[in-house]
Design an enzyme around this catalytic site. Structure first.
Site, PDB file in Angstrom:
ATOM      1  CD  GLU B 280       3.796  12.095   1.911  1.00 29.00           C
ATOM      2  OE1 GLU B 280       3.334  12.082   0.973  1.00 29.00           O
ATOM      3  OE2 GLU B 280       4.285  11.385   2.944  1.00 29.00           O
ATOM      4  CD  GLU B 283      -1.452  12.091   5.262  1.00 26.91           C
ATOM      5  OE1 GLU B 283      -1.168  11.788   3.608  1.00 26.91           O
ATOM      6  OE2 GLU B 283      -2.690  10.896   5.685  1.00 26.91           O
ATOM      7  CB  CYS B 300       6.490   8.272  -3.128  1.00 29.07           C
ATOM      8  SG  CYS B 300       5.650   9.607  -1.712  1.00 29.07           S
ATOM      9  CB  SER B 320       1.085   9.727   4.228  1.00 25.74           C
ATOM     10  OG  SER B 320       0.123  10.617   3.474  1.00 25.74           O
ATOM     11  CE  LYS B 359       5.442   5.358  -8.368  1.00 23.70           C
ATOM     12  NZ  LYS B 359       5.476   5.352  -7.741  1.00 23.70           N
ATOM     13  CD  GLU B 362       1.584   3.789  -7.083  1.00 26.82           C
ATOM     14  OE1 GLU B 362       2.483   4.037  -7.998  1.00 26.82           O
ATOM     15  OE2 GLU B 362       1.341   4.448  -6.283  1.00 26.82           O
ATOM     16  CD  GLU B 367      -6.244   0.017  -4.041  1.00 28.64           C
ATOM     17  OE1 GLU B 367      -7.004  -0.737  -5.019  1.00 28.64           O
ATOM     18  OE2 GLU B 367      -5.081   0.697  -3.410  1.00 28.64           O
ATOM     19  CB  CYS B 504      12.632   6.154  -7.521  1.00 24.53           C
ATOM     20  SG  CYS B 504      11.729   6.640  -6.737  1.00 24.53           S
TER      21      CYS B 504
HETATM   22  S1  SF4 Z   1      11.545   2.671  -7.923  1.00 24.69           S
HETATM   23 FE1  SF4 Z   1      11.695   1.514  -5.701  1.00 24.69          FE
HETATM   24  S2  SF4 Z   1      11.770   3.131  -4.491  1.00 24.69           S
HETATM   25 FE2  SF4 Z   1      11.186   4.051  -6.329  1.00 24.69          FE
HETATM   26  S3  SF4 Z   1       8.469   4.022  -5.892  1.00 24.69           S
HETATM   27 FE3  SF4 Z   1       9.615   2.146  -6.954  1.00 24.69          FE
HETATM   28  S4  SF4 Z   1       9.688   0.393  -5.485  1.00 24.69           S
HETATM   29 FE4  SF4 Z   1       9.699   2.231  -4.423  1.00 24.69          FE
END
Ligand code: SF4
Ligand code: SF4
Ligand code: SF4
Ligand code: FES
Lengths: 161, 575
Positions: B280, B283, B300, B320, B359, B362, B367, B504
């Site tokens: 990053e 980048e 992230c 990014s 997550k 995600e 992808e 986080c």
């Molecule tokens: S804990 Fe919250 S701030 Fe951290 S990556 Fe997950 S959604 Fe984003």
């Protein structure tokens, strides 16, 4: 229904909706009047109209939807040509209102708040129609029917197209 | 500000005008029970569990929203007050499924705690219970409206803090329901899966999707080579799932515990956090040098990514292209590591431990399969790992300290601070500075990046280049920065955005409770972890260097693009 009548009607409704937005643009507290106006145009509040209103007022859809469901005056589903209201207020309740309601659901094949597929009837319950002396009572549109028994319902419904 | 004198339970206290009875009582050490109230987030006086007697008032007053006045006399624990609270509780319980024994919030539920506190033995009211289907449409968040006490905390956090407005209260009276608009499934809405609602829900009406079964199954499968990665924030919060004090640092203990659970390798997301910084940072420099789209915004956080896809799709070119550290890890485990160790990537099962619900979303994005397999198989929250440890009778506090496995467990302090708001920025600055100037950074602590201020801005001198930065955490704060970018009023080079308040360490998968005080302790612990590291700059990570030498060749190179970078999907609102 003729195939070209629908679009013309839609165009008219669209025009009215835009006029409604125009009328209230920039006015504070416009959400409720716009919901009322939109319901007057469409007969109920379709999902895409709620989304349009939310975009127009820059409010999240969830908030517009929350308000629309809070007030009994707003309808989120299409409404039938005839509104059947069954009273479940205390007086009607003790005198068999629940049985009337049960039978009515069977007759129409729908539940509370629903509309028959042919859009002929919408069924609703109400807490009191203000004529407890006649209980159990139902109303169809503006007509009141009192001292009912379940077997009388079909005959009443047949009067409404 | 004017001062007023009030008497609470016979004790006098002078407080500022405008103080609530609840806060005034707290100053005296008098506790008043609350349920809907959540400091600074939800102060709506909805549940009435906090009622108190105010002399002269005709009815009991809710302490959480009633302001004190001069001479006010308050009683917080008369028999009548206690009875009133019991009535409130029993009315809630009359409409509650009472599945405590099989509920994920068993022993960590505010409703259960109140029932215990008030010694509720029977519920004197009987009535219809609400029946609603469970909404398990989302890969991250599961809703069980039957357990909802209508406190509206979730709405407050989602609307006011996150400005996502995915939830609303609909209808009223007995029919009141907290749900997405149109009573839609959460997965079909703009919900960004951040899980902040699950963090504030007093019951189990909103919680994370539990994926522990999948992990147990993989651990039991002899054909699977099961590796685990732990997110930066997990080491400063996992202890709380097992009764340790907020801010306890449990890095080595967590590693030991994971080994005892049977993972073949215990690796660290901090390793790929370092890798992210190298990619990053380069980048950013490339964008600055070649007139690319600026400001560049970090990528992230999957909650933030889904947010920008829904609400600011026009700004996607600013984001990014780097994958998040979680996803970089998965891609590296199933390519580089598989090759290096001669393991069939199809047999590798990657588990992540995350402070995060998003997550889970995600890792299922289409992808995220650049290794040819789903790069990360399962993402567990800290809460879920806590549960696994419990089931396996592993007490984190009693574990010895063990080290992560090499090479994907080798990391620097820069990777560790990813967990706190401003950490990605600080880590990036440490690297960008040295890459640009070729000089060693004298003071590597960029304290202007740290702390809980909603939007942090600074200009950092990198050689002869002033780099303007902004950091936002919580999506409402992100909006402030994004609106400026959209209006062309922002001259930043680089922006860090994290969906969760505090970053986080306050993520939606964190141990419950997570409030401001707890967040601050985890943040302190995060910087302590950084300070204790020998290496504190991502580009100094020897394992990252080796990864480039042996496999990736160079930052932003061909392989990087294939495995470490991604693209986004404009989503719009309710479309
Ligand atoms: S804990 Fe919250 S701030 Fe951290 S990556 Fe997950 S959604 Fe984003
Ligand atoms: S997960 Fe986040 S965005 Fe989704 S409903 Fe909960 S608070 Fe709102
Ligand atoms: S889902 Fe949870 S936080 Fe939301 S209103 Fe219900 S009980 Fe409160
Ligand atoms: S805590 Fe005060 S009304 Fe709910």
């Amino acid at each position: 229904m003729s195939s070209c009548a629908q679009p013309a009607e839609d165009v008219q409704k669209e025009k009215e909706l835009l006029e409604l937005f125009e009328k209230w643009r920039g006015v504070k507290g416009a959400l409720i009047p716009i919901l009322q106006g939109a319901q007057a145009i469409y007969g109920y509040l379709p999902k895409d109209v709620i989304l349009r209103i939310s975009r127009e007022l820059k409010l999240p859809p969830s908030r517009v939807y929350g308000v629309a469901t809070f007030y009994a005056q707003f309808h989120l589903k299409p409404r039938g040509r005839n509104i059947v209201r069954v009273c479940l207020g205390t007086a009607c309740h003790v005198r068999g209102g629940a049985k009337i309601f049960e039978k009515m659901q069977k007759e129409l094949g729908i539940g509370n708040g629903d509309t028959t597929e042919d859009l002929r009837y919408t069924l609703e319950t109400v807490a009191c129609l203000g004529c407890c002396g006649l209980s159990p009572v139902i109303m169809v549109n503006d007509d009141t029917y009192g001292r009912l028994t379940p077997d009388k319902l079909k005959g009443i419904l047949d009067n409404y197209q | 500000m004017a001062l007023v004198t009030v008497t609470i339970d016979g004790q006098k206290i002078v407080v500022e005008e405008g103080t609530t009875i609840l806060d005034a009582a707290q100053k005296l050490g008098i506790k008043i029970p609350t349920l809907c109230y959540l400091k600074d987030i939800n102060e709506i006086g909805a549940c009435r569990i906090c009622v108190v007697e105010v002399k002269g008032a005709r009815t009991f007053m809710p302490a959480c929203v009633t302001k004190v006045t001069e001479g006010m006399e308050v009683r917080t624990n008369t028999p009548a007050v206690i009875e009133a609270r019991k009535v409130v509780l029993e009315l809630i319980l009359a409409n509650h499924p009472m599945e405590c024994l099989t509920c994920v919030r068993n022993q960590n539920c505010e409703l259960q705690k109140l029932a215990e506190q008030f010694g509720i033995k029977e519920v004197r009211y009987e009535g219809a219970k609400r029946e609603y289907p469970i909404d398990d449409s989302s890969p991250a968040i599961i809703r069980d409206p039957r357990k909802c006490v209508l406190c509206q905390r979730c709405i407050a956090v989602c609307s006011n803090i996150q400005t996502v407005d995915a939830l609303t209260d609909q209808k009223r009276g007995f029919d009141t329901l907290i749900a997405p608009a149109f009573n839609e499934k959460l997965a079909n809405m703009e919900c960004v899966q951040c899980g902040q609602c699950s963090l504030v829900c007093p019951t189990a009406a909103i919680q994370e999707v539990d994926d522990t079964d999948k992990v147990w199954a993989a651990l039991a499968d002899p054909k699977k080579y099961v590796v685990v990665q732990t997110a930066p924030a997990t080491r400063v919060q996992l202890g709380e799932t097992m009764g340790m004090a907020p801010g306890s640092i449990v890095t080595g203990k967590m590693v030991a515990g994971l080994r005892r659970l049977g993972f073949d390798k215990v690796f660290d997301t901090d390793f790929t956090a370092d890798l992210t910084i190298v990619e990053e940072g380069n980048e950013l420099l490339q964008r600055i040098k070649s007139g690319g789209v600026l400001p560049m915004i970090t990528s992230c956080c999957p909650g933030w990514i889904k947010f920008v896809e829904h609400f600011y799709p026009d700004l996607l070119p600013h984001v990014s292209t780097c994958k998040s550290p979680q996803q970089m890890f998965g891609a590296m485990a199933k390519t580089y590591y598989a090759q290096k160790e001669g393991i069939d990537p199809g047999d590798i099962f990657v588990v992540s431990i995350m402070p995060c619900t998003a997550k889970k979303f995600e890792c299922q994005r289409p992808e995220m399969k650049s290794s040819g397999y789903q790069d990360v198989d399962v993402a567990l929250t800290s809460r879920e790992l806590g549960r696994m440890f419990k089931q396996a009778n592993i007490s984190v506090a009693e574990m010895p300290e063990e080290e992560y496995d090499a090479p994907l467990g080798i990391s620097t302090g820069a990777g560790a601070i990813f967990g706190a708001s401003g950490g990605v920025m600080e880590a990036a600055l440490r690297t960008v500075y040295e890459v640009v100037t070729g000089k060693e950074l004298e003071n590597i602590n960029f304290v202007e990046c740290r702390g809980l201020t909603g939007v942090k801005e600074a200009t950092v001198q990198v050689g002869d280049m002033p780099v303007k930065i902004a950091i936002a955490h919580g999506l409402g704060n992100a909006r402030k920065v994004l609106d400026k970018v959209r209006a062309g009023e922002a001259d930043y080079h680089f922006i860090e955005i994290m969906a969760c308040p505090g970053g986080c360490i306050g993520g939606g998968g964190s141990p419950i409770p997570t409030d401001t005080e707890v967040r601050l302790k985890r943040i302190d612990a995060t910087y302590t972890v950084d300070e204790r590291m020998v290496l504190r700059k991502s580009h100094d990570n020897p394992a990252v260097k080796a990864l480039y030498e042996e496999f990736l060749e160079k930052p932003l190179g061909h392989k990087s693009h294939e495995l470490l970078h991604t693209h986004y999907t404009p989503r719009g609102i309710c479309e």
